[in-house]
Structures are given as structure tokens and as C-alpha cells.
Design an enzyme around this catalytic site. Structure first.
Site, short mmCIF file in Angstrom:
data_model
loop_
_atom_site.label_atom_id
_atom_site.label_comp_id
_atom_site.label_asym_id
_atom_site.label_seq_id
_atom_site.Cartn_x
_atom_site.Cartn_y
_atom_site.Cartn_z
N GLY A 200 0.80 4.27 -1.49
CA GLY A 200 0.29 5.65 -1.61
C GLY A 200 0.29 5.63 0.18
CG ASP A 201 -3.21 3.48 2.51
OD1 ASP A 201 -3.35 4.08 2.43
OD2 ASP A 201 -3.59 2.88 1.57
CB SER A 202 3.48 3.65 3.02
OG SER A 202 3.31 2.20 3.31
CB SER B 246 -1.06 -0.48 1.09
OG SER B 246 -1.99 -1.47 1.04
CB ALA C 260 3.00 7.01 6.51
#
Length: 407
Positions: A178-180, A176, A183
Site C-alpha cells: 500500500g505504501d509503495s 508494504s 509512493a
């Protein structure tokens, strides 16, 4: 892999020791941001829904009824259950935030406001608060209210369009990403906001991270190239567009090998190693522009040479020539690799019940104040009582809250 106690690894005070973080996030982006902060000493109190908790607790491979991923993503955090749909739960949340440095949330914009925990309320309680808000499209703009997971951010941010084989639909990466990436930007933004608070009179602020913008920020030269030349970068498979040679090649035994020969001096060494000194000495190939103009020819030469040798021979030959080269690692390769082992990139922790579990070690590596795994992701609500007692509640009051479903 290191089994040494933390004291034997030289862990001293951590750089974020004394920073208190309240996390209202779930799944990936928000919790990964707070994981980074927790690894380097921040006190992270994770607010979870009583009875269910973060859905990540049940994702992918389980140990009993708990995700192995959870043990990593929630390490060093305290789990407090709190029903934010109850007035008592919101009141407790406000008490916690009033004494915090950072709040991290990754709900859809407007959710925190509906709960009575918006920026206006929280900053009035705590003017020095830094509020990190992760969402698909940010807190403003016409798309703000749309749901936006990492896959949408990767697509809208430009990553999916350029990833994969030109003859096939766009590929996703295997994580994932994009999420990482979001973050990481969120953690960086939080620390910049803390620094500003430190030097500018103690005023807090909002850190607004949109997933699509986090990905978009990584897109290298795409924007100026389109603006100046109308150039739209397309999928090029494993070739690094405009940078030659950098590609994946398949050895005789089927091993896939990455070869990066795009430095001017490196290219000369590579060509000599593959038996083409004529190309090494070709003045037209002395710089990247010349090589890129003849990319097909160069890749054909490398493909032919790699394809006539087993993967191990390719690796040994090119390493001896000081050419960047690697096979494509699986996780099994990582467990056996001497570089991973030398830098203790895989550590072991104890699971509930006493079993040993390998998890990724903390990055980056700080020489004086390194991060560390103090404990793995906790059981749901494991720290509720001690945190509430820290707010002044006694056991009777906590028991009453539990009976009412507040915690």
C-alpha cells in the site's frame, strides 16, 4: 550482478537533473517517492530529526546499527538534521523550500501546518512549489485526521478483501504494498505537476495522495461490476477470477508452478502440451467465457498433469510449447536467474567499512538517461554542513546551531 563503475554503464545526464526536492517524510511512502526521484537525478535533501533520524534506519536486518533497507531507500539522498520544533529549524526549512521545486511530506494532515510549514506558508515563499502530501486518507474528508498506515490503506482500498484463500481470513502481501503503490502515484503526480508548471506559467500546486485511494485505483473492474450487477468480488486463492486458466499448481516434487494459459491460442498449446488435444479443439473452450464456465474441469486437468511431473519437467515442457510458466521465485532464485543477471537487476555497492552489498538496481530502464545509484543511504546528518553552507551559513554559525540542538 554488475560491479562496473557507472561511467562504464553509459550513465549520462539524468532526466531529473536540476530538480531540487526537500523530503520531510519517514519510513516508507514519502521516502520511496523521493528515492525514485533521486535515482533519476533529482537533488533530494532529506530532513531528519537530530539524534534519531528516520525510524527506517533501524528496521529489519542491520549492518552494525544501520538497516540494510536504509541503504536502498535513502540512496542518492542528502541527509540534513533539523529540529523542526525550534524556530531556527523551521526558518532553515523555509529557506530550503524557497529554492526547491518539490516538497514531499507524509505526516498526518495538519502536522506541517502546526510546524509553520503548511502549503499557505510555503507557496507564499515559493509560488512555483509542488507539494506532495501522502497520508492515510488525504487532506480532506471526515477521516483526514485518523492515523492510516499502509495496512489500513490496503484494507480500505479493497486489496486485503480479495487476497487469500476463500476459507481463511484475508491475507496480506509480503511487502508494504500500500505504501509503495502510494509512493508511485506520488512520484507520478509530482512529475505531472512539474509538467503543468512548465507549460502553464510556472504555478505550483498540491499533489494529495491518500493511501487508500492509491490502492483503490488498482482495483480493476470491481466498481463497475458492483454497480451494474451487484457483484462483490471475493477471495479466490491463486485463481485469477474470471480469467481461465491462470493458477498455481504443485508439481510431483513439491515445486509450485504458475501457469497462465488464458490467451485463446495459448490455451490450445497448453492443452496439447498436457496431452489433451480434445480440449484444445473443443469449440466451446475457444474463448475465455467458455473456459471460465468450465474452470473446475480445466484446472483439474492441469493439476493432474503438473502433479505427475517434477517441476523442472513442467517448466521445460510448457516453455517449449510457448506457454507462460514460472516457478515462484525466492530471493535466492533471483540471484541465480539469467534474466535478472542479463538485465543487471542486482547491483553491488560498498558498505561503510568496505564490505560489498547487493541491492536492487534502478527501474525503469531509460536508454538515453538511465537512473543510477550514486551513493547508498547516508549517515545521519552527513550533508548538514554542506547544505547549510549553501544557504550562506559559516562554520561558526553552524557550530552554534549544533550546540543549541537545532541541527
Amino acid at each position: 550482478m554488475s560491479d562496473a563503475p557507472k561511467a562504464e554503464q553509459g550513465v549520462t545526464d539524468k532526466p531529473l537533473q536540476g530538480v531540487r526536492v526537500i523530503e520531510f517524510g519517514t519510513l516508507i511512502a514519502g521516502p520511496f517517492c523521493t528515492r525514485i526521484l533521486a535515482e533519476f537525478g533529482a537533488e533530494v535533501i532529506k530532513i531528519e530529526t537530530p539524534g534519531t533520524g528516520d525510524p527506517l534506519r533501524k528496521w529489519r536486518k542491520l549492518h552494525g546499527d544501520t538497516s540494510l533497507w536504509w541503504y536502498v531507500q535513502a540512496r542518492n539522498k542528502q541527509s540534513v538534521t533539523l529540529n523542526l520544533k525550534s524556530p531556527e529549524g523551521v526558518a532553515i526549512a523555509r529557506q530550503l523550500v524557497a529554492n526547491a521545486d518539490i516538497v514531499v511530506e507524509n505526516f498526518r494532515p495538519g502536522v506541517m501546518e502546526k510546524l509553520g510549514l503548511g502549503w499557505d506558508v510555503l507557496s507564499a515563499d515559493n509560488p512555483g512549489l509542488v507539494m506532495v502530501r501522502l497520508s492515510g486518507f488525504g487532506q480532506t474528508g471526515p477521516y483526514r485526521d485518523q492515523p492510516g498506515f499502509g495496512a489500513i490503506g490496503e484494507s480500505m482500498g479493497g486489496l486485503r478483501y480479495i487476497t487469500g484463500d476463500p476459507e481463511l481470513p484475508p491475507f496480506k502481501t509480503g511487502i508494504s504494498i500500500g505504501d509503495s503503490i502510494a509512493a508511485l502515484w506520488a512520484a507520478l503526480g509530482a512529475l505531472m505537476a512539474l509538467r503543468h508548471r512548465e507549460v502553464a506559467g510556472g504555478q505550483g500546486q498540491v499533489v494529495d495522495v491518500a493511501l487508500y485511494e492509491a490502492v483503490f485505483a488498482m482495483m480493476e473492474s470491481m466498481v463497475p461490476e458492483f454497480d451494474h450487477y451487484g457483484f462483490i468480488r471475493e477471495r479466490t486463492g491463486n485463481v485469477m477470477p474470471g480469467i481461465t486458466p491462470s493458477n498455481t499448481h504443485t508439481a510431483r516434487d513439491g515445486k509450485h508452478i504458475i501457469v497462465g494459459g488464458n490467451g485463446d491460442a495459448i490455451f490450445k498449446r497448453l492443452m496439447r502440451a498436457v496431452g489433451r488435444p480434445d480440449l484444445a479443439d473443443d469449440a466451446a473452450l475457444a474463448d475465455n467465457a467458455g473456459r471460465d464456465a468450465r474452470a473446475a474441469e480445466i484446472y483439474g486437468v492441469i493439476d493432474d498433469w503438473v502433479g505427475r511431473h517434477d517441476g523442472q519437467v513442467v517448466l521445460e515442457t510448457l516453455k517449449a510449447a510457448d506457454v507462460p510458466v514460472s516457478n515462484i521465485y525466492s530471493v535466492a532464485d533471483m540471484f541465480a536467474d539469467p534474466q535478472y543477471l542479463a538485465r543487471q537487476m542486482i547491483e553491488r555497492v560498498g558498505l561503510p567499512g568496505g564490505e560489498s552489498l547487493a541491492i536492487p538496481s534502478v527501474v525503469p530502464k531509460l536508454t538515453a538517461t538511465p537512473g543510477a545509484t550514486e551513493w547508498i543511504g547516508p549517515a545521519l546528518g552527513a550533508h548538514t554542513d554542506c547544505v547549510l553552507k549553501g544557504l550562506g551559513l559559516d562554520e561558526a554559525a553552524i557550530s552554534q546551531l549544533r550546540q543549541k540542538g537545532v541541527v
